[in-house]
Design a protein around this motif. Structure first.
Motif, PDB file in Angstrom:
ATOM      1  N   LYS A  48       0.869  -1.173  -0.015  1.00 12.13           N
ATOM      2  CA  LYS A  48      -0.012   0.017  -0.056  1.00 12.13           C
ATOM      3  C   LYS A  48       0.995   1.317  -0.029  1.00 12.13           C
ATOM      4  CE  LYS A  48      -3.718   0.051   2.283  1.00 12.13           C
ATOM      5  NZ  LYS A  48      -4.742   0.176   3.533  1.00 12.13           N
ATOM      6  N   LEU A  49       0.705   2.103  -0.960  1.00 11.07           N
ATOM      7  CA  LEU A  49       1.724   3.337  -1.199  1.00 11.07           C
ATOM      8  C   LEU A  49       1.282   4.240  -0.132  1.00 11.07           C
ATOM      9  CD1 LEU A  49       1.493   4.066  -4.840  1.00 11.07           C
ATOM     10  CD2 LEU A  49       3.342   3.786  -3.622  1.00 11.07           C
ATOM     11  N   LEU A  50       2.202   4.683   0.695  1.00  8.70           N
ATOM     12  CA  LEU A  50       2.221   5.626   1.814  1.00  8.70           C
ATOM     13  C   LEU A  50       2.168   7.289   1.254  1.00  8.70           C
ATOM     14  CD1 LEU A  50       4.923   4.115   4.076  1.00  8.70           C
ATOM     15  CD2 LEU A  50       2.622   4.164   4.475  1.00  8.70           C
ATOM     16  N   ARG A  51       2.550   7.447   0.400  1.00  5.59           N
ATOM     17  CA  ARG A  51       2.359   8.905  -0.312  1.00  5.59           C
ATOM     18  C   ARG A  51       2.267   8.750  -1.882  1.00  5.59           C
ATOM     19  NH1 ARG A  51       6.729   7.854   2.551  1.00  5.59           N
ATOM     20  NH2 ARG A  51       6.030   9.355   4.034  1.00  5.59           N
ATOM     21  N   LYS A  52       1.842  10.002  -2.596  1.00  6.42           N
ATOM     22  CA  LYS A  52       1.720  10.050  -3.848  1.00  6.42           C
ATOM     23  C   LYS A  52       3.115   9.547  -4.396  1.00  6.42           C
ATOM     24  CE  LYS A  52      -0.202  13.581  -7.318  1.00  6.42           C
ATOM     25  NZ  LYS A  52      -1.070  12.725  -7.626  1.00  6.42           N
ATOM     26  N   SER A  53       3.058   9.369  -5.581  1.00  3.46           N
ATOM     27  CA  SER A  53       4.571   8.725  -6.259  1.00  3.46           C
ATOM     28  C   SER A  53       4.091   8.524  -7.674  1.00  3.46           C
ATOM     29  CB  SER A  53       4.848   7.338  -5.578  1.00  3.46           C
ATOM     30  OG  SER A  53       4.050   6.416  -6.059  1.00  3.46           O
ATOM     31  N   ILE A  54       5.117   8.215  -8.396  1.00  2.00           N
ATOM     32  CA  ILE A  54       5.004   7.887  -9.966  1.00  2.00           C
ATOM     33  C   ILE A  54       4.211   6.592 -10.142  1.00  2.00           C
ATOM     34  CG2 ILE A  54       7.134   8.953 -10.629  1.00  2.00           C
ATOM     35  CD1 ILE A  54       8.439   6.317 -10.380  1.00  2.00           C
ATOM     36  N   LEU A  55       3.735   5.989  -9.101  1.00  2.00           N
ATOM     37  CA  LEU A  55       3.188   4.621  -9.474  1.00  2.00           C
ATOM     38  C   LEU A  55       1.431   4.991  -8.908  1.00  2.00           C
ATOM     39  CD1 LEU A  55       5.065   1.629  -8.250  1.00  2.00           C
ATOM     40  CD2 LEU A  55       4.998   2.531 -10.431  1.00  2.00           C
ATOM     41  N   GLY A  56       1.250   6.107  -8.359  1.00  2.00           N
ATOM     42  CA  GLY A  56       0.055   6.424  -8.002  1.00  2.00           C
ATOM     43  C   GLY A  56      -0.157   7.233  -6.684  1.00  2.00           C
ATOM     44  N   ASP A  57      -1.466   7.646  -6.168  1.00  2.00           N
ATOM     45  CA  ASP A  57      -1.785   8.121  -4.999  1.00  2.00           C
ATOM     46  C   ASP A  57      -1.402   7.332  -3.838  1.00  2.00           C
ATOM     47  OD1 ASP A  57      -2.369  10.392  -6.473  1.00  2.00           O
ATOM     48  OD2 ASP A  57      -4.681   9.841  -6.651  1.00  2.00           O
ATOM     49  N   ALA A  58      -1.295   8.097  -2.599  1.00  2.00           N
ATOM     50  CA  ALA A  58      -1.334   7.255  -1.291  1.00  2.00           C
ATOM     51  C   ALA A  58      -2.449   6.562  -1.084  1.00  2.00           C
ATOM     52  CB  ALA A  58      -1.337   8.554  -0.340  1.00  2.00           C
ATOM     53  N   GLY A  59      -2.404   5.262  -0.621  1.00  2.00           N
ATOM     54  CA  GLY A  59      -3.604   4.318  -0.380  1.00  2.00           C
ATOM     55  C   GLY A  59      -3.639   3.345  -1.538  1.00  2.00           C
ATOM     56  N   LEU A  60      -2.991   3.558  -2.761  1.00  2.00           N
ATOM     57  CA  LEU A  60      -3.444   2.393  -3.625  1.00  2.00           C
ATOM     58  C   LEU A  60      -2.580   1.200  -3.255  1.00  2.00           C
ATOM     59  CD1 LEU A  60      -4.110   1.868  -6.457  1.00  2.00           C
ATOM     60  CD2 LEU A  60      -1.872   2.615  -7.501  1.00  2.00           C
ATOM     61  N   GLU A  61      -3.473   0.170  -3.332  1.00  2.00           N
ATOM     62  CA  GLU A  61      -2.625  -1.138  -3.182  1.00  2.00           C
ATOM     63  C   GLU A  61      -2.405  -1.848  -4.375  1.00  2.00           C
ATOM     64  OE1 GLU A  61      -4.027  -3.501   0.622  1.00  2.00           O
ATOM     65  OE2 GLU A  61      -5.096  -4.563  -1.142  1.00  2.00           O
ATOM     66  N   LEU A  62      -1.120  -2.423  -4.272  1.00  2.00           N
ATOM     67  CA  LEU A  62      -0.513  -3.114  -5.439  1.00  2.00           C
ATOM     68  C   LEU A  62      -0.214  -4.533  -4.704  1.00  2.00           C
ATOM     69  CD1 LEU A  62       1.743  -0.433  -6.496  1.00  2.00           C
ATOM     70  CD2 LEU A  62      -0.471  -0.880  -7.575  1.00  2.00           C
ATOM     71  N   ARG A  63      -0.382  -5.705  -5.862  1.00  2.00           N
ATOM     72  CA  ARG A  63       0.150  -6.979  -5.612  1.00  2.00           C
ATOM     73  C   ARG A  63       1.517  -7.251  -6.130  1.00  2.00           C
ATOM     74  NH1 ARG A  63      -4.201 -11.501  -4.458  1.00  2.00           N
ATOM     75  NH2 ARG A  63      -5.868 -10.263  -3.136  1.00  2.00           N
ATOM     76  N   GLY A  64       2.256  -7.889  -5.529  1.00  2.00           N
ATOM     77  CA  GLY A  64       3.727  -8.146  -6.043  1.00  2.00           C
ATOM     78  C   GLY A  64       4.220  -9.385  -5.278  1.00  2.00           C
ATOM     79  N   HIS A  65       5.553  -9.635  -5.341  1.00  2.00           N
ATOM     80  CA  HIS A  65       6.328 -10.730  -4.578  1.00  2.00           C
ATOM     81  C   HIS A  65       7.555 -10.002  -4.354  1.00  2.00           C
ATOM     82  CE1 HIS A  65       8.911 -14.498  -4.731  1.00  2.00           C
ATOM     83  NE2 HIS A  65       7.459 -14.854  -4.105  1.00  2.00           N
ATOM     84  N   GLU A  66       8.143 -10.731  -3.030  1.00  2.00           N
ATOM     85  CA  GLU A  66       9.256 -10.209  -2.926  1.00  2.00           C
ATOM     86  C   GLU A  66      10.273 -11.570  -2.643  1.00  2.00           C
ATOM     87  OE1 GLU A  66       9.871  -8.098   0.776  1.00  2.00           O
ATOM     88  OE2 GLU A  66       8.549  -9.495   2.042  1.00  2.00           O
ATOM     89  N   PHE A  67      11.677 -11.499  -2.876  1.00  2.00           N
ATOM     90  CA  PHE A  67      12.413 -12.707  -2.790  1.00  2.00           C
ATOM     91  C   PHE A  67      13.787 -11.857  -2.762  1.00  2.00           C
ATOM     92  CE2 PHE A  67      13.464 -17.004  -4.401  1.00  2.00           C
ATOM     93  CZ  PHE A  67      14.252 -17.489  -3.273  1.00  2.00           C
ATOM     94  N   HIS A  68      14.364 -11.701  -1.308  1.00  2.00           N
ATOM     95  CA  HIS A  68      15.780 -11.151  -1.483  1.00  2.00           C
ATOM     96  C   HIS A  68      16.503 -11.599  -0.017  1.00  2.00           C
ATOM     97  CE1 HIS A  68      14.101  -8.202   1.340  1.00  2.00           C
ATOM     98  NE2 HIS A  68      12.972  -8.287   0.908  1.00  2.00           N
ATOM     99  N   TRP A  69      17.924 -11.443  -0.281  1.00  2.00           N
ATOM    100  CA  TRP A  69      18.796 -11.869   1.244  1.00  2.00           C
ATOM    101  C   TRP A  69      19.200 -10.671   1.534  1.00  2.00           C
ATOM    102  CZ3 TRP A  69      21.111 -16.944   1.897  1.00  2.00           C
ATOM    103  CH2 TRP A  69      20.667 -17.714   1.355  1.00  2.00           C
ATOM    104  N   SER A  70      19.197  -9.379   0.830  1.00  2.00           N
ATOM    105  CA  SER A  70      19.755  -8.117   1.508  1.00  2.00           C
ATOM    106  C   SER A  70      18.988  -7.580   2.293  1.00  2.00           C
ATOM    107  CB  SER A  70      20.075  -7.189   0.217  1.00  2.00           C
ATOM    108  OG  SER A  70      19.097  -6.687  -0.380  1.00  2.00           O
ATOM    109  N   SER A  71      19.229  -6.364   2.959  1.00  2.00           N
ATOM    110  CA  SER A  71      18.231  -5.541   3.776  1.00  2.00           C
ATOM    111  C   SER A  71      18.828  -4.364   3.655  1.00  2.00           C
ATOM    112  CB  SER A  71      18.091  -6.002   5.281  1.00  2.00           C
ATOM    113  OG  SER A  71      19.625  -6.086   5.866  1.00  2.00           O
ATOM    114  N   ILE A  72      17.994  -3.187   3.856  1.00  2.00           N
ATOM    115  CA  ILE A  72      18.199  -1.699   3.856  1.00  2.00           C
ATOM    116  C   ILE A  72      18.131  -1.481   5.582  1.00  2.00           C
ATOM    117  CG2 ILE A  72      17.325   0.458   3.124  1.00  2.00           C
ATOM    118  CD1 ILE A  72      18.143  -1.268   0.945  1.00  2.00           C
ATOM    119  N   SER A  73      19.424  -0.569   5.748  1.00  2.00           N
ATOM    120  CA  SER A  73      19.715   0.216   7.032  1.00  2.00           C
ATOM    121  C   SER A  73      19.906   1.506   6.663  1.00  2.00           C
ATOM    122  CB  SER A  73      20.709  -0.450   7.725  1.00  2.00           C
ATOM    123  OG  SER A  73      21.995  -0.326   7.167  1.00  2.00           O
TER     124      SER A  73
END
Length: 458
Positions: free
Chosen positions: A368-393
């Motif tokens: 669910k988008l938290l703010r307006k962006s290039i993919l759409g307005d805040a609140g837009l819910e998208l469906r996807g998949h994640e698969f990763h070994w890295s993390s962001i800090s």
């Protein structure tokens, strides 16, 4: 081609079948159930045709039928590789996303691959369980993998055919001379497997020798029909929207049908390589950085300072930049390898990407988008998949989504938004998220170049 469980040999068998059928001169269209990128790339090499993902969690039954019909129309045979075990789908959602659900949506016969190692009459009990668990799944035959001898094959055939009335379509003996190298996310991608062609030749010969291909083709002809034909989406833009898409050994995780959908909407794709190209393609209006294995090529990526500078300049001008998973890592200020070496990234995401030694994210997610962006307005819910070994800090603010599903707590933060930049760990299939696709291309179409007011989402 379904399996009793992951690791039973579905992909290896599918590749061998595709290669053998191709050598017979047949035009075979391959598919993969679920969100896997690597297997579809291997399919393409084996079949000589682009493989497509059939995902019943991200897409509707009508979308799957449409995609299947579109690409199977000109082929003589379609071969679908399942995902995980036959009945394994999205956690807690029954059959949703499973091979069984896709088989029922497409009314296709199913061949079950099982491991025969250590089994005798119990093989019949195993197969019977899969056969009767859902009577609406059209299980038409089985293939035994890992048989020890011809005597073992004869016994398996006796119990499967004699007690269940199902044909044993083949039995594969272990062959240590054929290997498919792997790394943490699965088999080695086709782009990096230098020995793939030789392995496919061996697999094709093995399948011809040990699988009843003629019977398999005959069973495929019993597939059901469905009267659904959906036209391609007409372009929503008056002129082509030029889009720079990263593609090389480091970045190659793209759903082909996702790219096809962008083209249908009006995108004109210009490929570039973060490993080899010193500049972005000329006159593009947006950038798409897909996933892949940037962690395997960090010295080369970091040394390509000219392209990194081009991307930073494009961002400063307000060019829309969308990055997934490996693309998110590439945009970070630093990337830490598993050996703890530190390499500079593009610096557009104020965080460090750190490779771990175990999975950090896996599974289907609602984002669910938290703010307006290039993919759409805040609140837009998208469906996807994640698969990763890295993390962001060290990311303080600017998160893009809250994620539900997969690993971790529901409503956990993910990704980063800043103006016309959106970077995320989530892989999106644009045909299954049409609003996001249209919003992204609209943002690209509005980009006017240096000196213009392009940061419309700041």
């Amino acid at each position: 081609m379904a399996g009793t469980h992951s690791g039973v040999g579905k992909t290896t068998l599918t590749l061998g079948l595709l290669a053998a059928l191709r050598l017979r001169g047949l035009n075979v269209q391959p598919y993969k159930v679920g969100p896997d990128y690597i297997d579809t790339g291997l399919h393409k090499v084996a079949a000589g045709m682009v493989s497509h993902n059939l995902d019943s969690w991200m897409g509707s039954p009508e979308a799957i039928q449409s995609l299947f019909q579109k690409h199977s129309a000109t082929s003589e045979l379609s071969l679908i590789e399942g995902v995980m075990g036959l009945y394994d789908g999205a956690r807690g959602q029954g059959e949703v996303g499973s091979t069984a659900q896709v088989a029922k949506i497409l009314r296709t016969p199913v061949v079950l691959v099982f491991s025969a190692k250590g089994l005798a009459r119990s093989a019949a009990a195993l197969v019977a369980g899969y056969r009767h668990f859902d009577p609406n799944v059209n299980l038409v035959g089985v293939i035994a993998n890992g048989v020890g001898s011809q005597r073992h094959v004869d016994f398996i055939q006796e119990v499967i055919e004699g007690e269940l009335g199902l044909p044993l379509l083949g039995a594969l003996k272990e062959d240590k001379g054929i290997s498919m190298p792997a790394r943490q996310l699965g088999l080695l991608p086709a782009e990096e497997n230098k020995d793939l062609q030789q392995a496919l030749i061996k697999l094709a010969a093995k399948v011809e020798d040990e699988i009843n291909i003629d019977r398999l083709i005959s069973l495929a002809q019993g597939a059901g029909d469905f009267p659904l034909v959906y036209p391609e989406n007409p372009s929503v833009f008056k002129t082509k929207v030029t889009l720079g898409v990263a593609r090389d050994k480091a970045f190659n995780f793209y759903y082909q049908d996702s790219l096809d959908y962008l083209k249908e909407l009006g995108a004109e794709i210009h490929w570039f390589s973060p490993l080899e190209d010193s500049h972005l393609p000329a006159n593009i209006k947006g950038i798409y950085l897909g996933g892949g294995f940037p962690e395997e090529f960090l010295p080369t990526l970091a040394a390509n300072k000219a392209l990194l500078a081009d991307i930073k300049q494009a961002a400063a001008y307000g060019m829309p930049i969308y990055a997934e998973c490996g693309g998110l890592m590439y945009l970070c200020k630093e990337i830490h390898s598993q050996s703890r070496e530190v390499f500079p990234g593009a610096g557009l995401v104020p965080a460090k990407a750190i490779m771990g030694k175990k999975l950090a994210g896996l599974g289907y997610v609602k984002a669910k988008l938290l703010r307006k962006s290039i993919l759409g307005d805040a609140g837009l819910e998208l469906r996807g998949h994640e698969f990763h070994w890295s993390s962001i800090s060290e990311l303080q603010d600017g998160q893009a989504f809250t994620l539900t599903g997969g690993r971790g707590q529901d409503n956990r933060p993910d990704g980063y938004i800043d103006g016309n930049i959106l970077a995320t760990y989530v892989h999106l299939h644009f045909r299954y998220n049409p609003r996001a696709a249209e919003n992204f291309l609209t943002a690209c179409a509005q980009y006017q170049g240096p000196g213009e007011n392009n940061g419309q989402f700041k």
